[in-house]
Structure formats: structure tokens, C-alpha cells
Scaffold this motif. Structure first.
Motif, PDB file in Angstrom:
ATOM      1  N   GLN A 355      -0.117 -17.128  -2.494  1.00 55.18           N
ATOM      2  CA  GLN A 355      -0.131 -16.075  -3.515  1.00 55.18           C
ATOM      3  C   GLN A 355      -1.526 -15.487  -3.734  1.00 55.18           C
ATOM      4  OE1 GLN A 355       1.754 -18.925  -3.673  1.00 55.18           O
ATOM      5  NE2 GLN A 355       3.483 -17.620  -3.129  1.00 55.18           N
ATOM      6  N   VAL A 356      -2.549 -16.215  -3.304  1.00 54.11           N
ATOM      7  CA  VAL A 356      -3.912 -15.684  -3.419  1.00 54.11           C
ATOM      8  C   VAL A 356      -4.682 -15.990  -2.136  1.00 54.11           C
ATOM      9  CG1 VAL A 356      -6.091 -15.748  -4.714  1.00 54.11           C
ATOM     10  CG2 VAL A 356      -3.928 -16.075  -5.921  1.00 54.11           C
ATOM     11  N   GLY A 357      -5.393 -14.987  -1.619  1.00 54.55           N
ATOM     12  CA  GLY A 357      -6.336 -15.189  -0.513  1.00 54.55           C
ATOM     13  C   GLY A 357      -7.709 -15.264  -1.151  1.00 54.55           C
ATOM     14  N   PHE A 358      -8.410 -16.383  -0.948  1.00 56.67           N
ATOM     15  CA  PHE A 358      -9.664 -16.637  -1.673  1.00 56.67           C
ATOM     16  C   PHE A 358     -10.807 -16.602  -0.646  1.00 56.67           C
ATOM     17  CE2 PHE A 358     -11.449 -19.824  -5.058  1.00 56.67           C
ATOM     18  CZ  PHE A 358     -12.105 -18.786  -5.682  1.00 56.67           C
ATOM     19  N   VAL A 359     -11.531 -15.478  -0.629  1.00 56.02           N
ATOM     20  CA  VAL A 359     -12.529 -15.225   0.423  1.00 56.02           C
ATOM     21  C   VAL A 359     -13.871 -14.974  -0.257  1.00 56.02           C
ATOM     22  CG1 VAL A 359     -13.093 -13.740   2.388  1.00 56.02           C
ATOM     23  CG2 VAL A 359     -10.698 -14.162   1.817  1.00 56.02           C
ATOM     24  N   VAL A 386      -8.817 -12.143  -3.447  1.00 52.18           N
ATOM     25  CA  VAL A 386     -10.023 -12.293  -4.264  1.00 52.18           C
ATOM     26  C   VAL A 386     -11.187 -12.328  -3.267  1.00 52.18           C
ATOM     27  CG1 VAL A 386     -11.263 -13.778  -5.884  1.00 52.18           C
ATOM     28  CG2 VAL A 386      -8.769 -13.543  -6.065  1.00 52.18           C
ATOM     29  N   LEU A 387     -12.091 -11.362  -3.391  1.00 51.88           N
ATOM     30  CA  LEU A 387     -13.077 -11.149  -2.318  1.00 51.88           C
ATOM     31  C   LEU A 387     -14.511 -11.083  -2.851  1.00 51.88           C
ATOM     32  CD1 LEU A 387     -13.634 -10.342   0.689  1.00 51.88           C
ATOM     33  CD2 LEU A 387     -13.158  -7.976   0.027  1.00 51.88           C
ATOM     34  N   SER A 388     -15.400 -11.751  -2.132  1.00 51.51           N
ATOM     35  CA  SER A 388     -16.823 -11.735  -2.495  1.00 51.51           C
ATOM     36  C   SER A 388     -17.420 -10.346  -2.328  1.00 51.51           C
ATOM     37  CB  SER A 388     -17.569 -12.695  -1.571  1.00 51.51           C
ATOM     38  OG  SER A 388     -18.942 -12.400  -1.550  1.00 51.51           O
ATOM     39  N   ARG A 398     -11.857  -2.072  -1.764  1.00 47.70           N
ATOM     40  CA  ARG A 398     -12.201  -2.040  -3.187  1.00 47.70           C
ATOM     41  C   ARG A 398     -11.048  -2.465  -4.091  1.00 47.70           C
ATOM     42  NH1 ARG A 398     -14.595   2.533  -0.954  1.00 47.70           N
ATOM     43  NH2 ARG A 398     -12.869   3.868  -1.601  1.00 47.70           N
ATOM     44  N   GLU A 399      -9.831  -2.459  -3.583  1.00 47.93           N
ATOM     45  CA  GLU A 399      -8.678  -2.834  -4.424  1.00 47.93           C
ATOM     46  C   GLU A 399      -8.457  -4.336  -4.487  1.00 47.93           C
ATOM     47  OE1 GLU A 399      -8.665  -0.546  -2.129  1.00 47.93           O
ATOM     48  OE2 GLU A 399      -8.422   1.324  -3.280  1.00 47.93           O
ATOM     49  N   ALA A 400      -9.311  -5.099  -3.804  1.00 44.25           N
ATOM     50  CA  ALA A 400      -9.263  -6.559  -3.977  1.00 44.25           C
ATOM     51  C   ALA A 400      -9.895  -6.870  -5.340  1.00 44.25           C
ATOM     52  CB  ALA A 400     -10.061  -7.226  -2.869  1.00 44.25           C
ATOM     53  N   GLU A 425       1.263  -4.119 -10.212  1.00 46.03           N
ATOM     54  CA  GLU A 425      -0.164  -4.007  -9.894  1.00 46.03           C
ATOM     55  C   GLU A 425      -0.458  -4.619  -8.521  1.00 46.03           C
ATOM     56  OE1 GLU A 425      -2.907  -5.593 -12.835  1.00 46.03           O
ATOM     57  OE2 GLU A 425      -4.624  -5.275 -11.484  1.00 46.03           O
ATOM     58  N   ARG A 426       0.211  -5.734  -8.236  1.00 43.54           N
ATOM     59  CA  ARG A 426       0.013  -6.364  -6.916  1.00 43.54           C
ATOM     60  C   ARG A 426       0.444  -5.413  -5.813  1.00 43.54           C
ATOM     61  NH1 ARG A 426       3.435 -10.848  -6.287  1.00 43.54           N
ATOM     62  NH2 ARG A 426       4.248 -10.882  -8.401  1.00 43.54           N
ATOM     63  N   GLN A 427       1.580  -4.755  -6.039  1.00 43.53           N
ATOM     64  CA  GLN A 427       2.086  -3.826  -5.009  1.00 43.53           C
ATOM     65  C   GLN A 427       1.134  -2.645  -4.811  1.00 43.53           C
ATOM     66  OE1 GLN A 427       5.951  -3.180  -6.736  1.00 43.53           O
ATOM     67  NE2 GLN A 427       6.985  -4.445  -5.190  1.00 43.53           N
ATOM     68  N   ASP A 428       0.622  -2.096  -5.927  1.00 45.71           N
ATOM     69  CA  ASP A 428      -0.302  -0.948  -5.810  1.00 45.71           C
ATOM     70  C   ASP A 428      -1.551  -1.333  -5.019  1.00 45.71           C
ATOM     71  OD1 ASP A 428       1.383   0.552  -7.269  1.00 45.71           O
ATOM     72  OD2 ASP A 428       0.243   0.460  -9.150  1.00 45.71           O
ATOM     73  N   ARG A 429      -2.099  -2.472  -5.365  1.00 41.11           N
ATOM     74  CA  ARG A 429      -3.329  -2.901  -4.681  1.00 41.11           C
ATOM     75  C   ARG A 429      -3.055  -3.167  -3.202  1.00 41.11           C
ATOM     76  NH1 ARG A 429      -7.650  -4.813  -7.996  1.00 41.11           N
ATOM     77  NH2 ARG A 429      -7.147  -4.624 -10.199  1.00 41.11           N
ATOM     78  N   GLN A 430      -1.928  -3.816  -2.935  1.00 36.66           N
ATOM     79  CA  GLN A 430      -1.580  -4.142  -1.547  1.00 36.66           C
ATOM     80  C   GLN A 430      -1.424  -2.864  -0.709  1.00 36.66           C
ATOM     81  OE1 GLN A 430      -1.397  -6.773   0.314  1.00 36.66           O
ATOM     82  NE2 GLN A 430      -0.237  -5.980   2.062  1.00 36.66           N
TER      83      GLN A 430
END
Ligand code: GDG
Length: 462
Positions: A355-359, A386-388, A398-400, A425-430
Motif C-alpha cells: 500500500q506504500v512505496g517507501f523510497v 513516499v519519496l525523498s 511531484r505527486e508523490a 486522492e490516491r487515484q488522482d496522484r497515481q
């Protein structure tokens, strides 16, 4: 179309699916599509007086030409100058740089060997594309041997600001070697800007409005070419049913548990200790998250002969044990830390099931894992990236949820936000992220670099 000759420290094993490492993955995708020659070190160290001829092997449309190195080359060039000097330096880690003159000599010697081997393979109409920090002096070596072909260079890792670069001996020689290429490509505008600042401040060169560097006698094209992935192929892999991952996912669904995933080469630049600490902080700050989420961290072994890598491995093993000791219950383990390599299709399935990609790298040229995580998501029920902010990928994606990888609380808060984000919101960002990774995919990377190398076209002049 001219024949493309790619050169990198190692060539990828095009038949293996467990190949880890961004350069291998990115280049294999591009070369498979265009065909050509790929030259590099075969990974062997041998004793020899006379340099052996390159070994030629054909795999599909790609001809691989490989050479062995000696043990001294391996120690001084690979472990020494490449990985004890340039890797930490270019990732802004002056504290880890261990400069020695013997390392520099080894670096120059191996680049000369590469040039000798390459000269025996080259044809007059070839275009040559050299990759990464191991081979910065190669254009100069080739020119000394009379090579007239166009030569491009792509740096997969960050290029540091002049204040950092200037701390290492022979920095001027390094940059002057870089300027022997016809095209010098970077992942981000920040990296390109750093080169521009260096050449203005230290070499007094002028930067033209289209990014070309004016050396007086000739011009070098400096450009930003963000590397991408073969999106469709990764989507295809993620959509394939993977029985083991699906069984595991069903079990989690029944228990109402979500998964946060991290996948990285086990490298000190990837920010793994603070990532684990951030996950522990999530459990501390939001006790309701306990038993409802777990972190799976796959840390692929890499450069295990180097002290700094042994240290980071020990630190991670201790940390994951500590977090599990503190929070685990008889039926829930918060951190699953895997020190190993997973096949690429299983990786795709695991991304989709998380459910989350943690990068959260402390500094990264691009970071392909971020793009792979997005490509793997189901569009109707996607996870959140979730991106550094210090990954090159953040310039575009930028939508991460963008985080500071040095700020454990910030990462914990954003993890919580990701885990509780409403579906719309998840769908929009994806949707937005998917558009971006499709726009800047591996084919775009190859074609824009080739346009600059073959036709002298840049984004500004195209
Ligand atoms: C350098 C730059 C830049 C990882 N573990 C496994 C595995 N991998 C694959 C990932 C991804 C690749 O390796 C890693 O690529 P990254 O881009 O994330 O990072 P680096 O290796 O540091 O790459 C980087 C890149 O070059 C390209 O220019 O983006 O900034 O540092 O594809 O999926 N693959 C498999 N099993 C694993 O266990 N199969």
C-alpha cells in the motif's frame, strides 16, 4: 541509423531476471530495443602481462564485448577510485572519501585498458555512449588513440556542487576529462547546474543559453536526460498472477494488515537506517497503526568488500532486530528485513501488493524503484509513493508525498498520511505519476540522448 556502442564498467547479464542495480536495468531495456554493442569488464580478475582481446558474445541484437581486469585493477580502480572516492564524493559524502594516489593511477590505467579494447571493436560510423563515474577519462583516452566518432557520456549518479567537488585532489583534471565528450548527460537540472557552476567558477568558460559549454575551440553539449523504465513491460509483470505473493496478500487482507515496501541495493546513500527509524516512529506516534501495518525492506547485497557497506549492513540488522524486539507481538512482526535478491517479476508483484512505496535515499541520481512502484500499482486501488526530496526522481514525480529523508518525524507523518489517504486522492496522484513515468520512459531517455549525440539536438533546439 549508426551502430550504437555502449560502454559501462560491467555489462548486464541479459538472460538473468535477478539483475539488481539501476544502470544494468535501465541500459538493458534501452539496448534490447535498439541493438548494438555493449562493452565492459566481465567481473573476473586474472593475472596477465599482455592485455587480452575482448571476448565477444551475441545475445539477441546485442553483441557483448568483455575484458577481464587484474586483482590490482580491481583494488585500485573499482574498490579504490570508483567506490572509495567518486561514489561517496558524488553523493555529497566527503566524510567517506578515502583518496590515494594509487587509486587514481589504477583508475587511469583501467580507462586506458578500456580504450585499447574498444579501439579493436570500433567501426568508423559508430556512435559511442559511455556510462557512469567509472569511465570519466575514457573519451580523452579514445581521442589519444585517434578515435573520431561522436562520444557521449551519461552520469547515473548525482553531480555535486563545486564546493564539494573541489575538496578532492585532481578535481580540475576530472572535469576537464568530462569535457572531452561531445555530450555530457545528467539525470536532473540540479546536476547539470552543478557542472555549469563548476566550469564557470573554476575554468572560466561560458555557458550558452541552450546549455552548451563554450570551450573556445569547441562546444560541449550539457543536458538533462532523466532515465526511465520500460513502463509497459513492468506493468505486464505486475499484472501477472504470482501465487506466492497472492497467498501472502490474502493472509494480510484477512488480518486487515497493510504493507509498506522498500527495495534498495544495500548502500549507505539509500537512507535505510532512518527509514527504519521512521517506521518505528510511526508505531510510536500512532499506536493504532500497530498490528495493522508492516514494513518489508528488501536490501540487495552490493560491494560487500568495502568497510562502509559492512557497517551499514550491521547497523540495519541491529536496528530491525531492535524494532521487532520492541514492538512485535506473537502474531505480528513489524519489520521484515530481507538481505537478498528477489526475481524481477516477484518484485513487481510485491510492489503491487504493497500500500506504500517507501523510497527515502539521502541522495540519488534518479531512483528507478520509485518509477517501478508506480508502474506496478492497480489503477482502481493504487498505493501511495513516499519519496525523498533528494532523489532525482523527485524533480519530476511531484505527486508523490515528498519527504526529507533526514527528518524521521516528517517521514513518519507522511507514512501515516499515505496509509490513511482516501481512495479518490490516491487515484488522482497515481494517474498523474503514471503519466509522468510514461512520458519520461526508457525509450524517451534513449531517443533524447541519441538526438543530442547523433544530431547535436538539445531540448532547446529540438
Ligand atoms: C543507479 C543510481 C539511478 C534492486 N533490488 C533488486 C532489484 N533491484 C533493482 C530495482 C531497480 C534497480 O535494481 C535499482 O535502481 P535504482 O535506480 O533504484 O538505484 P541504483 O542501483 O543505485 O542505480 C540511481 C540508476 O543508476 C539508473 O540511472 O536511478 O540513482 O544510483 O531496477 O528494481 N532487482 C531484482 N531483485 C532485487 O532484489 N530483480
Amino acid at each position: 541509423m549508426n551502430r550504437l556502442v555502449v560502454v559501462s564498467n560491467r555489462v548486464a547479464d541479459l538472460k538473468r531476471s535477478t539483475q539488481a542495480g539501476g544502470l544494468a536495468v535501465g541500459l538493458a531495456d534501452s539496448l534490447r530495443s535498439r541493438g548494438g554493442v555493449w562493452m565492459g569488464w566481465d567481473g573476473q580478475t586474472l593475472k596477465y602481462e599482455e592485455e587480452p582481446e575482448p571476448r565477444i558474445q551475441r545475445i539477441g541484437d546485442v553483441t557483448q564485448a568483455t575484458i577481464p581486469l587484474t586483482e590490482q585493477d580491481y583494488v585500485e580502480y573499482y574498490l579504490g577510485f570508483a567506490n572509495r572516492v567518486l561514489w561517496p564524493l558524488f553523493h555529497y559524502r566527503l566524510d567517506l572519501v578515502e583518496y590515494k594516489t594509487a587509486f587514481l593511477e589504477g583508475y587511469r590505467r583501467v580507462n586506458a585498458k578500456f580504450a585499447n579494447a574498444l579501439t579493436s571493436v570500433l567501426q568508423p560510423d559508430d556512435v559511442i555512449w559511455i556510462h557512469d563515474y567509472h569511465l570519466i577519462p575514457l573519451a580523452a583516452e579514445l581521442r589519444q588513440r585517434g578515435c573520431q566518432q561522436r562520444i557521449g557520456f551519461f552520469l547515473h549518479i548525482p553531480f555535486p556542487p563545486p564546493e564539494i567537488l573541489a575538496a578532492v585532489p585532481r578535481h580540475r583534471w576530472l572535469v576537464e576529462s568530462l569535457l572531452e565528450f561531445d555530450v555530457v548527460g545528467f539525470q536532473t537540472n540540479t546536476d547539470l547546474g552543478n557542472l555549469h557552476h563548476y566550469v564557470e567558477d573554476h575554468l572560466g568558460c561560458e555557458i550558452k543559453s541552450d546549455g552548451r559549454i563554450d570551450l573556445g575551440t569547441r562546444e560541449v553539449i550539457g543536458g538533462c536526460f532523466p532515465i526511465g523504465i520500460d513502463v509497459d513491460s513492468f506493468v505486464g509483470m505486475a499484472e501477472q498472477p504470482n501465487e506466492e505473493v497472492q497467498i501472502e496478500m490474502k493472509r494480510r487482507e484477512i488480518l486487515g494488515r497493510r504493507q509498506v515496501i522498500g527495495v534498495d541495493r544495500l548502500d549507505y546513500t539509500k537512507g535505510l537506517p532512518d527509514r527504519l527509524r521512521a517506521f518505528a516512529r510511526l508505531l510510536e506516534l500512532y499506536p493504532e497503526m500497530r498490528k495493522s501495518v508492516a514494513l518489508m525492506q528488501i536490501a540487495t547485497p552490493t560491494r560487500e568488500e568495502l568497510e562502509a557497506y559492512i557497517d551499514i549492513r550491521k547497523e540495519l540488522e541491529a536496528l530491525s532486530g531492535e524494532i521487532n524486539g520492541r514492538f512485535a507481538d506473537f502474531n505480528w512482526t513489524p519489520v521484515r528485513y530481507i538481505h537478498g535478491t528477489v526475481p524481477r517479476d516477484a518484485l513487481a508483484a510485491l510492489f503491487r501488493a504493497s500500500q506504500v512505496g517507501f523510497v527515502t535515499p539521502l541522495r540519488d541520481g534518479m531512483n528507478l524503484v520509485a518509477k517501478e512502484y508506480v508502474a506496478a500499482q492497480a489503477m482502481d486501488d493504487p498505493g501511495v509513493l513516499v519519496l525523498s526530496k533528494f532523489a532525482g526522481a523527485a524533480e519530476d514525480m511531484r505527486e508523490a508525498l515528498i519527504v526529507n529523508p533526514y527528518d524521521v518525524d516528517d517521514m513518519a507523518r507522511n507514512l501515516c498520511r499515505a496509509l490513511t489517504m482516501p481512495l479518490a486522492e490516491r487515484q488522482d496522484r497515481q494517474k498523474a505519476l503514471m503519466e509522468r513515468i510514461r512520458e519520461h520512459d526508457s525509450a524517451y531517455w534513449l531517443s533524447t540522448f541519441m538526438a543530442a549525440l547523433e544530431d547535436g539536438k538539445t531540448k532547446e533546439t529540438a
